[in-house]
Design an enzyme around this catalytic site. Structure first.
Site, PDB file in Angstrom:
ATOM      1  N   ASP A 221       1.036  -1.234  -0.171  1.00  0.00           N
ATOM      2  CA  ASP A 221       0.122  -0.146   0.041  1.00  0.00           C
ATOM      3  C   ASP A 221       0.983   0.959   0.657  1.00  0.00           C
ATOM      4  OD1 ASP A 221      -1.842  -1.763   0.429  1.00  0.00           O
ATOM      5  OD2 ASP A 221      -2.256  -1.166   2.244  1.00  0.00           O
ATOM      6  N   HIS A 329      17.041  -5.962 -20.263  1.00  0.00           N
ATOM      7  CA  HIS A 329      17.039  -7.130 -19.047  1.00  0.00           C
ATOM      8  C   HIS A 329      15.796  -6.942 -18.083  1.00  0.00           C
ATOM      9  CE1 HIS A 329      18.678  -8.948 -15.511  1.00  0.00           C
ATOM     10  NE2 HIS A 329      18.711  -7.506 -14.756  1.00  0.00           N
TER      11      HIS A 329
HETATM   12  C1  HEM Z   1      16.051  -5.495 -12.281  1.00  0.00           C
HETATM   13  C2  HEM Z   1      20.927  -5.870 -13.488  1.00  0.00           C
HETATM   14  C3  HEM Z   1      20.931 -10.246 -13.209  1.00  0.00           C
HETATM   15  C4  HEM Z   1      16.286 -10.194 -12.816  1.00  0.00           C
HETATM   16  C5  HEM Z   1      17.682  -5.018 -13.221  1.00  0.00           C
HETATM   17  C6  HEM Z   1      17.870  -3.974 -13.095  1.00  0.00           C
HETATM   18  C7  HEM Z   1      18.997  -3.863 -13.421  1.00  0.00           C
HETATM   19  C8  HEM Z   1      19.461  -5.302 -13.079  1.00  0.00           C
HETATM   20  C9  HEM Z   1      20.226  -2.334 -13.413  1.00  0.00           C
HETATM   21  C10 HEM Z   1      16.617  -3.054 -12.927  1.00  0.00           C
HETATM   22  C11 HEM Z   1      16.456  -1.902 -12.172  1.00  0.00           C
HETATM   23  C12 HEM Z   1      15.575  -3.465 -10.838  1.00  0.00           C
HETATM   24  O1  HEM Z   1      14.589  -2.755 -11.554  1.00  0.00           O
HETATM   25  O2  HEM Z   1      15.576  -2.962  -9.707  1.00  0.00           O
HETATM   26  C13 HEM Z   1      21.650  -6.765 -12.897  1.00  0.00           C
HETATM   27  C14 HEM Z   1      23.122  -7.434 -13.382  1.00  0.00           C
HETATM   28  C15 HEM Z   1      23.003  -8.406 -12.914  1.00  0.00           C
HETATM   29  C16 HEM Z   1      21.760  -8.953 -12.964  1.00  0.00           C
HETATM   30  C17 HEM Z   1      24.286  -5.971 -13.599  1.00  0.00           C
HETATM   31  C18 HEM Z   1      23.742  -8.911 -12.846  1.00  0.00           C
HETATM   32  C19 HEM Z   1      25.399  -9.357 -12.614  1.00  0.00           C
HETATM   33  C20 HEM Z   1      20.052 -10.888 -12.753  1.00  0.00           C
HETATM   34  C21 HEM Z   1      19.703 -12.052 -12.873  1.00  0.00           C
HETATM   35  C22 HEM Z   1      18.399 -12.091 -12.900  1.00  0.00           C
HETATM   36  C23 HEM Z   1      17.670 -10.738 -12.773  1.00  0.00           C
HETATM   37  C24 HEM Z   1      20.811 -13.222 -12.370  1.00  0.00           C
HETATM   38  C25 HEM Z   1      17.307 -13.637 -12.953  1.00  0.00           C
HETATM   39  C26 HEM Z   1      17.486 -14.261 -13.280  1.00  0.00           C
HETATM   40  C27 HEM Z   1      16.020  -8.867 -12.534  1.00  0.00           C
HETATM   41  C28 HEM Z   1      14.605  -8.868 -12.220  1.00  0.00           C
HETATM   42  C29 HEM Z   1      14.287  -7.764 -12.420  1.00  0.00           C
HETATM   43  C30 HEM Z   1      16.400  -7.266 -12.778  1.00  0.00           C
HETATM   44  C31 HEM Z   1      13.452 -10.022 -11.979  1.00  0.00           C
HETATM   45  C32 HEM Z   1      13.113  -6.413 -12.112  1.00  0.00           C
HETATM   46  C33 HEM Z   1      12.409  -6.354 -13.782  1.00  0.00           C
HETATM   47  C34 HEM Z   1      11.558  -5.404 -13.289  1.00  0.00           C
HETATM   48  O3  HEM Z   1      10.216  -6.632 -12.214  1.00  0.00           O
HETATM   49  O4  HEM Z   1      11.148  -4.935 -13.899  1.00  0.00           O
HETATM   50  N1  HEM Z   1      18.678  -6.165 -13.364  1.00  0.00           N
HETATM   51  N2  HEM Z   1      20.952  -8.283 -12.766  1.00  0.00           N
HETATM   52  N3  HEM Z   1      18.504  -9.992 -12.750  1.00  0.00           N
HETATM   53  N4  HEM Z   1      16.730  -8.138 -12.594  1.00  0.00           N
HETATM   54 FE1  HEM Z   1      18.822  -7.693 -12.724  1.00  0.00          FE
END
Ligand code: HEM
Length: 462
Positions: A221, A329
């Site tokens: 909320d 991503h």
């Molecule tokens: C979101 C970077 C690894 C899943 C993000 C964001 C960044 C980021 C910059 C956007 C900000 C946010 O929404 O928090 C990275 C980097 C990684 C990494 C640099 C590796 C070094 C992973 C892995 C997974 C993952 C391994 C899963 C397979 C997600 C998810 C979101 C996200 C689920 C949120 C997406 C959303 O709800 O819109 N990540 N990430 N990330 N990342 Fe990663």
């Protein structure tokens, strides 16, 4: 009885007992700036190992209730807060403690498939080469400690770095005659100042930890009030991360991956692409991540509060991938409506595949210090990625989304940030545009394991 199919209502008379019975960091992140991840192989004196874990549970492990109260107190006073600790066991850890396979924790919920328990039972090393394996390097190429049998992780966290080091020393000393410490990874939060404020970032330089499923109704909320929910509802049922334990409590499956980031290569690729596409680096960065460096989504957001982290957007606003391409991503890892729109699966199926991220950056960045002067690193820095879920198959977003050239639409290429693929297809910028480029393999798995965070009653009763 608390209903796992809903977010937790803190006004429910049973809420406190529920939170006191599970470990912290699952329903809500511990929020500390420094972490130590002590990875262990249990010794042969099983009764001693059991006593040691029960002792940790009694003396150090932070329940979700204590963690919540500590966060509230900390918000009032600031300062270094209280130390945090949790204990996680792998399948080999359960087996070593004497639990037969029928008593291992199993995923539960509406969308669980017949083979979903295999992730945990096989473990991350054994998954390589199996039908459901990821595009990970084989375990023989992982860092040496991760090639060993990993039975448990003790996660310690603190805002006071020295106090954390003292706790690590005490915990490591207490393992004498009980377990071998394979390695201790140290995480530290990285921050960067933007016009919007000083934000937590990952090593490529983008704000991280923004979009999370929220499993406490009052927290949801509050977030909706600040960030809006015209397009996106961040609320999640407790079952997204928690499952009933064979013994009667509740626990959560955890993915741990040490991910090295080649920051130099990703920045080089963005600069090259910026020249080729005739767009500012900031724009092409947003096409890779789906968000700008300061967290602003590439898709217009409904969030109106300028101080809130913007998260109110949905890909029905961008069905062709014009703003946030299909390879970005955040679109690969949380496709916000693409799966129902394109594949026809129920919206609830897609929402049930969300993961609860609890990772933290590791490694030093002298190039970001005042005066900098040194090059961005190609090795030695990255993310100690951790996520909780009720079914490890939720993490199939790595394999089916990020590592795949074909997720949602055929031939869109891999996740431009974390995609691993020996034959990545060219991506198009934006998805219906003419600039083609290949961004892949900037992140490398150095090791990892699947764990389960047991209930407090399970740990104390060992
Ligand atoms: C979101 C970077 C690894 C899943 C993000 C964001 C960044 C980021 C910059 C956007 C900000 C946010 O929404 O928090 C990275 C980097 C990684 C990494 C640099 C590796 C070094 C992973 C892995 C997974 C993952 C391994 C899963 C397979 C997600 C998810 C979101 C996200 C689920 C949120 C997406 C959303 O709800 O819109 N990540 N990430 N990330 N990342 Fe990663």
């Amino acid at each position: 009885m608390i209903d796992l199919d809903r977010a937790l209502d803190l006004d429910d008379p049973e809420a406190d007992d529920f939170l006191a019975a599970i470990q912290g960091n699952i329903v809500k992140g511990h929020g500390r700036d420094f972490t130590a991840h002590v990875l262990l192989r249990m010794g042969d004196d099983v009764p001693a190992v059991r006593r040691w874990i029960a002792g940790l549970a009694a003396e150090r492990v932070t329940t979700a209730l204590v963690a919540r109260r500590a966060t509230l107190a900390w918000r009032g006073t600031g300062g270094p807060g209280e130390p945090f600790a949790m204990v996680l066991l792998s399948a080999s850890g359960y087996r070593h403690l004497g639990f037969p396979d029928e008593q291992l924790p199993v995923p539960s919920g509406r969308f669980v498939g017949p083979r979903d328990r295999e992730y945990f039972e096989f473990g991350m090393k054994e998954q390589a080469g199996r039908p459901r394996s990821f595009n990970d390097p084989p375990a023989s190429e992982w860092e040496e400690p991760y090639r060993q049998r990993i039975d448990a992780m003790v996660l310690l966290a603190d805002d006071d770095e020295q106090r954390l080091s003292d706790t690590v020393d005490a915990v490591v000393a207490s393992t004498a005659g009980v377990a071998d410490v394979l390695t201790t990874e140290r995480g530290r939060v990285l921050r960067r100042t933007f016009p919007r404020g000083t934000l937590v970032i990952e090593h490529f330089g983008f704000q991280d930890g923004v979009s999370q499923p929220i499993m406490v109704q009052q927290d949801a909320d509050r977030e909706i009030k600040a960030r809006g929910n015209v397009h996106w509802d961040p609320t999640a049922p407790l079952s997204l991360a928690l499952v009933p334990e064979p013994g009667g409590g509740f626990g959560s499956f955890m993915v741990f991956r040490k991910l090295e980031q080649d920051v130099a290569a990703l920045h080089r690729a963005l600069r090259d692409l910026s020249v080729r596409a005739g767009l500012p680096v900031a724009e092409v960065g947003a096409m890779a991540v789906g968000r700008f460096e300061d967290g602003a989504p590439a898709v217009p957001t409904g969030t109106v509060d300028p101080d809130a982290d913007p998260n109110d957007f949905h890909y029905d606003q961008d069905p062709a991938g014009t703003r946030s391409p299909f390879h970005s991503h955040v679109r690969k890892t949380n496709p916000r409506g693409d799966v129902p729109r394109v594949i026809g699966a129920p919206a609830e199926f897609e929402r049930a595949r969300r993961i609860v991220r609890r990772g933290i950056t590791y490694g030093e960045r002298p190039d970001l210090a005042d005066g900098g002067g040194t090059e961005a690193p190609a090795t030695g820095v990255g993310l100690l990625f951790m996520c909780f879920q009720g079914n490890l198959d939720q993490f199939a977003i790595q394999q089916e989304g990020s590592d795949s050239n074909d997720f949602v639409r055929a031939g869109v290429g891999v996740d431009a940030v974390i995609g691993q693929n020996a034959q990545p297809a060219a991506q198009t910028w934006p998805s219906d545009g003419t600039v083609t480029f290949t961004m892949a393999n900037f992140v490398k798995l150095l090791g990892g394991e699947y764990f389960f965070a047991p209930s407090m009653a399970f740990l104390r009763g060992l």
